[in-house]
Design a protein around this motif. Structure first.
Motif, mmCIF file in Angstrom:
data_model
loop_
_atom_site.group_PDB
_atom_site.id
_atom_site.type_symbol
_atom_site.label_atom_id
_atom_site.label_comp_id
_atom_site.label_asym_id
_atom_site.label_seq_id
_atom_site.Cartn_x
_atom_site.Cartn_y
_atom_site.Cartn_z
ATOM 1 N N CYS A 1 0.810 -1.219 0.000
ATOM 2 C CA CYS A 1 0.000 0.000 0.000
ATOM 3 C C CYS A 1 0.842 1.267 0.000
ATOM 4 O O CYS A 1 0.296 2.368 -0.066
ATOM 5 N N CYS B 1 -5.004 0.405 -1.358
ATOM 6 C CA CYS B 1 -5.185 -0.004 0.045
ATOM 7 C C CYS B 1 -5.947 -1.327 0.098
ATOM 8 O O CYS B 1 -6.880 -1.540 -0.657
ATOM 9 N N SER B 2 -5.531 -2.230 0.980
ATOM 10 C CA SER B 2 -6.298 -3.474 1.130
ATOM 11 C C SER B 2 -7.084 -3.471 2.447
ATOM 12 O O SER B 2 -7.549 -4.501 2.892
ATOM 13 N N HIS B 3 -7.177 -2.301 3.087
ATOM 14 C CA HIS B 3 -8.031 -2.086 4.259
ATOM 15 C C HIS B 3 -7.694 -3.016 5.419
ATOM 16 O O HIS B 3 -8.525 -3.749 5.919
ATOM 17 N N CYS B 4 -6.438 -2.966 5.831
ATOM 18 C CA CYS B 4 -6.024 -3.828 6.948
ATOM 19 C C CYS B 4 -6.504 -3.275 8.279
ATOM 20 O O CYS B 4 -6.533 -3.997 9.274
ATOM 21 N N GLY B 5 -6.843 -1.992 8.323
ATOM 22 C CA GLY B 5 -7.368 -1.424 9.566
ATOM 23 C C GLY B 5 -6.437 -0.434 10.238
ATOM 24 O O GLY B 5 -6.824 0.248 11.188
ATOM 25 N N VAL B 6 -5.201 -0.365 9.799
ATOM 26 C CA VAL B 6 -4.236 0.527 10.466
ATOM 27 C C VAL B 6 -4.604 1.992 10.276
ATOM 28 O O VAL B 6 -4.592 2.780 11.225
ATOM 29 N N CYS B 7 -4.939 2.368 9.068
ATOM 30 C CA CYS B 7 -5.210 3.780 8.808
ATOM 31 C C CYS B 7 -6.592 4.172 9.302
ATOM 32 O O CYS B 7 -7.525 3.372 9.284
ATOM 33 N N ASN C 1 -3.198 6.701 4.688
ATOM 34 C CA ASN C 1 -2.018 6.412 3.887
ATOM 35 C C ASN C 1 -1.951 7.325 2.668
ATOM 36 O O ASN C 1 -2.960 7.621 2.046
HETATM 37 S S1 SF4 Z 1 -5.395 0.602 5.923
HETATM 38 FE FE1 SF4 Z 1 -3.520 1.802 5.618
HETATM 39 S S2 SF4 Z 1 -1.857 0.430 6.168
HETATM 40 FE FE2 SF4 Z 1 -3.684 -0.826 5.867
HETATM 41 S S3 SF4 Z 1 -3.569 -1.486 3.742
HETATM 42 FE FE3 SF4 Z 1 -4.787 0.395 3.783
HETATM 43 S S4 SF4 Z 1 -3.349 2.012 3.399
HETATM 44 FE FE4 SF4 Z 1 -2.155 0.212 3.967
#
Ligand code: SF4
Length: 380
Positions: free
Chosen positions: A165, A170-176, A183
């Motif tokens: 990413c 974005c693969s929506h892992c939850g961090v952002c 991001n």
């Molecule tokens: S949520 Fe943020 S860290 Fe997670 S995949 Fe999307 S852009 Fe990357």
């Protein structure tokens, strides 16, 4: 040369639900070994499976593992990744684990949700309920959703690639999110034009002989790493070191003698050959500024390029050794007669442990070589 490390699943990753057993690692290494045996010109090295098994065990425990770690240490674990210690460390860990079996029945280690191969093979068909069971590290919030890790595990089974990413979607892992921000996708930096192969200076204009020390924790830095330390310090200090010719040019920095690991010293010597003239005082200042405090530079002198390097001139070294004596109760250690016994002996027996772990008796060693008992002191 190919070095193959074993994969050990880590918490907060898509494989956090699974363990790898020592047997499993041995089986996989066996497959690789059979395959590589047929390939000519490839030398494959493998990480010891016992190390990986220990790593896996420790990486998946909770706080109840504390007493087991302490017990393993009491039984002799420590410096586990050193091959000299591996037998002892592995036995210590096995012993500590065996003594604490009730911990594992109580769930101190995250159970393998699917340790058998057949279950893993079929795992992509359904996400089993076991994946919803709590894990010892669940209370640590990395921001990544557990459901995303489950999906990522499924993607791994299907050998699908998750986009990076930083450069892709974005693969929506939850961090952002509102807490950490969102991001920003950046364009990859342009690949610079090839500027030609690095051509090091090979001229030899000056040789400087440097007297230095290895003090305190620096005793735990090995000979090759010490050589690297000088290379990097010289580079940072912009010292014009001369390079050897040939296919793999290397800096002309030669330590006179390898100091045994764990030994401190106030009498080491290293030769620097420079491609251009440089003032010795300036050299000393610039090099000292880039070295850690445990490597003091005592003296720098220009020496003739025509004379042999310090490694060939070295004749002897003095060592100072602290010896502790175990004597029966009530008896005084008779140091004088022991030292005299060593000095009067015509030979000394010694033993050596090889990489394969065998102990070999070797010797005799000629006593006249032993000038004095040992910390390495001023080399002469
Ligand atoms: S949520 Fe943020 S860290 Fe997670 S995949 Fe999307 S852009 Fe990357």
């Amino acid at each position: 040369n190919l070095t193959i490390s074993n994969f050990t699943p880590k918490p907060h990753t898509p494989f956090q639900w699974f363990v790898v057993s020592k047997g499993d690692l041995e089986r996989k290494q066996g497959l690789l070994k059979r395959a590589f045996r047929k390939m000519k010109g490839v030398k494959a090295n493998y990480t010891d499976v016992r190390l990986s098994a220990m790593e896996d065990f420790l990486g998946r425990g909770d706080r109840r593992l504390g007493p087991v770690i302490r017990r393993a240490w009491e039984l002799g674990a420590g410096m586990d990744s050193w091959w000299e210690n591996l037998d002892r460390a592995f036995a210590a860990w096995c012993g500590a684990i065996a003594e604490a079996e009730d911990l594992f029945e109580g769930g101190a280690i995250a159970e393998d949700s699917r340790s058998s191969r057949s279950r893993v093979r079929n795992a992509h068909l359904t996400i089993p309920k076991e994946l919803d069971r709590p894990l010892p590290w669940d209370h640590i919030n990395t921001g990544i959703h557990k459901d995303w890790l489950k999906e990522d595990w499924q993607r791994a089974l299907e050998a699908a690639t998750v986009p990076d990413c930083s450069f892709d979607r974005c693969s929506h892992c939850g961090v952002c999110g509102p807490d950490l921000g969102h991001n920003v996708v950046i364009e990859p930096a342009p690949v610079p034009e090839f500027a030609g192969q690095f051509k090091p200076k090979t001229a030899k204009a000056l040789r400087l002989r440097v007297w230095f020390g290895k003090l305190g924790d620096m005793a735990l830095v090995g000979h090759l790493d010490t050589a690297k330390l000088f290379e990097r310090a010289a580079r940072r200090a912009a010292i014009p070191v001369s390079f050897s010719n040939g296919f793999r040019p290397s800096p002309r920095i030669k330590i006179a003698s390898a100091l045994p690991l764990g030994t401190t010293s106030s009498g080491e010597i290293v030769d620097f050959e420079l491609s251009e003239e440089m003032d010795a005082i300036e050299f000393k200042q610039r090099l000292s500024d880039r070295l850690p405090p445990g490597v003091p530079i005592y003296r720098v002198e220009p020496v003739d390029l025509a004379i042999p390097a310090a490694s060939r001139l070295l004749e002897k070294a003095e060592y100072f050794i602290e010896v502790a004596a175990i004597v029966p109760n009530g008896l005084e250690p008779s140091w004088g007669s022991w030292v005299k016994g060593v000095m009067d002996a015509t030979s000394l027996l010694w033993s050596k442990r090889t990489k394969s772990g065998d102990r070999l008796s070797a010797g005799p060693v000629s006593v006249p070589q032993v000038q004095r008992p040992k910390q390495k002191g001023q080399a002469q």
